[in-house]
Design an enzyme around this catalytic site. Structure first.
Site, PDB file in Angstrom:
ATOM      1  N   ASP B  24       0.847  -1.198   0.000  1.00  0.00           N
ATOM      2  CA  ASP B  24       0.000   0.000   0.000  1.00  0.00           C
ATOM      3  C   ASP B  24       0.877   1.239   0.000  1.00  0.00           C
ATOM      4  OD1 ASP B  24      -2.278  -1.468   0.083  1.00  0.00           O
ATOM      5  OD2 ASP B  24      -2.876  -0.887   2.125  1.00  0.00           O
ATOM      6  N   LYS B  81      -8.024   0.651  -5.289  1.00  0.00           N
ATOM      7  CA  LYS B  81      -9.246   0.076  -4.717  1.00  0.00           C
ATOM      8  C   LYS B  81     -10.480   0.841  -5.152  1.00  0.00           C
ATOM      9  CE  LYS B  81      -7.086  -1.353  -0.327  1.00  0.00           C
ATOM     10  NZ  LYS B  81      -7.110  -2.811  -0.392  1.00  0.00           N
ATOM     11  N   GLY B 153      -5.636  -3.013   8.701  1.00  0.00           N
ATOM     12  CA  GLY B 153      -5.299  -1.877   9.555  1.00  0.00           C
ATOM     13  C   GLY B 153      -5.159  -2.211  11.027  1.00  0.00           C
ATOM     14  N   ARG B 165      -6.323 -20.469   6.428  1.00  0.00           N
ATOM     15  CA  ARG B 165      -6.510 -21.862   6.844  1.00  0.00           C
ATOM     16  C   ARG B 165      -7.878 -22.372   6.411  1.00  0.00           C
ATOM     17  NH1 ARG B 165      -3.098 -24.788   9.874  1.00  0.00           N
ATOM     18  NH2 ARG B 165      -1.496 -23.724  11.076  1.00  0.00           N
ATOM     19  N   GLY B 214      -3.479  -7.512   8.010  1.00  0.00           N
ATOM     20  CA  GLY B 214      -2.883  -7.692   9.332  1.00  0.00           C
ATOM     21  C   GLY B 214      -1.410  -8.039   9.329  1.00  0.00           C
ATOM     22  N   GLY B 235      -0.363  -3.703   4.002  1.00  0.00           N
ATOM     23  CA  GLY B 235      -1.091  -2.437   3.994  1.00  0.00           C
ATOM     24  C   GLY B 235      -0.374  -1.415   4.837  1.00  0.00           C
ATOM     25  N   SER B 236      -0.844  -1.291   6.059  1.00  0.00           N
ATOM     26  CA  SER B 236      -0.299  -0.263   6.950  1.00  0.00           C
ATOM     27  C   SER B 236       1.098  -0.635   7.438  1.00  0.00           C
ATOM     28  CB  SER B 236      -1.241  -0.089   8.137  1.00  0.00           C
ATOM     29  OG  SER B 236      -2.584  -0.177   7.701  1.00  0.00           O
TER      30      SER B 236
END
Lengths: 193, 294
Positions: B24, B81, B153, B165, B214, B235-236
């Site tokens: 990101d 996005k 996030g 999983r 995550g 992402g973050s």
């Protein structure tokens, strides 16, 4: 015949499938030490900048520059094999006397598939072009195998085969067979020396 | 004849990203850092998910100027996005020449019933999924790539692990199922029958499935690869860490060499603090982005 596939990033699994379908033994190459076990090497498609960074980090750039292995580069792979890359000061492995231009068919929305004629072969090859490069200049010792819209997309020299597209996303074995014939030739040459 | 936008061309694009990291970024400078670190693509955003969470309000598709800046800054593919079901945001991104669109639950959904009919587009799409039902529905709509939803996030890997999983376990179950059990399986998951048949025939999903939602450390990225992810979205994690440049490189290397634990240890040792994480149990149901999508 053992064909290595450089397994740092990209379409590794697909080449594995193609090599086995041609009756070869496919070996995933993640460490330079394993290069000595193979008869030829495939440089798969992926992101050439990402692959190059990992090649440098793990000693592949040096090892492959000095290696006499037959090599087959698809898409990002042909960029790695080229002597010159438009917009870059130097090439990566300098194996093929060609100048490649990256992303020369446009962005992803312009990516396409097409049936290709290949010089010297009767069978046509199904080819998938994804943000593909093309070969802007081919040196004297380089044989042009195929073109699309007047742009060179497949070349070979003595031991190196470079193409702009992805046969490994199709069931068309034409180019993998072609490369494995080159590897076979190289093995018998080595034996006769 | 040359054909654009075929299933093979769209899915093939995602195949080329395998084993790689997609990062990101919110501007051209970050995009260049990501490219130099070896990212295989960047996701152009106005805000990273953790900031979207903090800001609240309606999260929409990114300002086209940011997308354009990022496209001009790097030669690797650029993703962006759009909101779930927002046909026009998607068409605008396609017209701009974005390489991949994420119909994403990170943004506020524009449609709470329908997703985009993604096979109508020339541009390929990636979508989030938590289980085989969501995965198969998105594929049937035309998604050329999947990713776990995780919980964006949060810097907490637990949901991405759960989703990876779950999908892989369900794929394995389908692979060994007898043909006459497949229709009921499709009914139970709300999954299109034809897609399940395809999964059974090949023993795997017909498109690549990345981890997302995550990933905060090189170990997180490697863990997801260990669990069978084809690659990783961060992402973050990168640009909320102390040293984004180092962090980005470490995540890329840990993803490639996800079983080289000595190396991963070395990479992690040199890093500063990772982003601050959120406990999923502290998030109310309406604050969980993964609940978005139908």
């Amino acid at each position: 015949m053992k064909i290595g596939i450089l397994a740092l990033q990209g379409a590794v699994r697909e080449h594995h499938r193609m090599v086995e379908a041609c009756g070869g033994e496919a070996v995933l190459i993640r460490k330079v030490e394993t290069l000595s076990e193979i008869d030829g090497l495939i440089l798969p498609g992926g992101e050439s900048t990402a692959i190059r960074r990992l090649m440098d980090r793990y000693g592949f750039t040096e090892a492959l520059r000095s290696s006499g292995l037959p090599m087959f580069g698809t898409c990002a792979g042909v960029i790695l094999l080229a002597k010159e890359v438009v917009g870059q000061e130097t090439g990566h492995l300098n194996k093929l006397d060609i100048t490649v231009e990256r992303n020369s068919f446009g962005r992803q929305v312009d990516s396409f598939e097409v049936e290709l004629e290949v010089r010297g072969l009767e069978e046509r090859a199904l080819a998938v072009f994804i943000r593909a490069p093309h070969i802007a200049v081919a040196g004297n010792d380089v044989q042009v195998l195929s073109e699309v819209d007047g742009k060179i997309v497949a070349v070979r020299s003595d031991r190196h085969l470079g193409i702009s597209f992805h046969p490994e996303l199709t069931d068309s074995l034409v180019f993998h067979k072609y490369f494995m014939d080159m590897v076979k030739e190289n093995i018998s040459k080595k034996m006769s020396v | 004849m040359q054909q654009t936008g075929t299933e093979r061309v769209k899915r093939g694009m995602a195949e080329m990203q395998k084993g790689g990291v997609i990062m990101d970024v919110v501007n051209a400078e970050q995009a260049r850092v990501a490219e130099a670190a070896g990212a295989v693509a960047v996701m152009a955003l106005e805000r990273v998910p953790s900031d979207i969470r903090a800001a609240g309000g309606v999260a929409r598709a990114c300002d086209p100027r940011i997308v354009e800046d990022v496209m001009n800054a790097v030669s690797i593919p650029v993703m962006a996005k759009c909101r779930i079901g927002h046909i026009t945001e998607a068409r605008v991104l396609e017209a701009m020449g974005v390489d991949y669109i994420d119909e994403s639950e990170v943004l506020t959904p524009a449609d709470e019933v329908f997703h985009l009919k993604k096979d109508d587009y020339t541009v390929p799409f990636v979508c989030g999924c938590r289980n085989i039902g969501e995965a198969a529905r998105r594929i049937a709509e035309g998604a050329a790539m999947l990713r776990t939803k995780g919980e964006p996030g949060t810097g907490n890997i637990v949901e991405a692990v759960r989703h990876m999983r779950m999908v892989n376990q369900q794929v394995r179950q389908i692979a060994v199922m007898s043909d006459d059990e497949l229709m009921t399986e499709a009914k139970n998951h709300g999954a299109p029958y034809d897609i399940l048949k395809e999964i059974k025939a090949h023993g795997k999903l017909p498109v690549v499935n990345f981890a997302a939602g995550g990933v905060a450390t090189p170990q997180d990225a490697a863990l997801m690869m260990e669990l069978g992810a084809d690659g990783v979205f961060v992402g973050s994690g990168v640009f909320k860490s102390d040293n984004p440049e180092k962090f980005a490189k470490a995540i890329v290397e840990a993803t490639t060499h996800y079983q080289d634990y000595e190396l991963i240890g070395k990479l992690a040792k040199e890093l500063g603090t990772a982003m601050k994480g959120l406990d999923i149990n502290q998030l109310s149901l309406e604050d969980r982005m993964q609940e978005r999508g139908w």
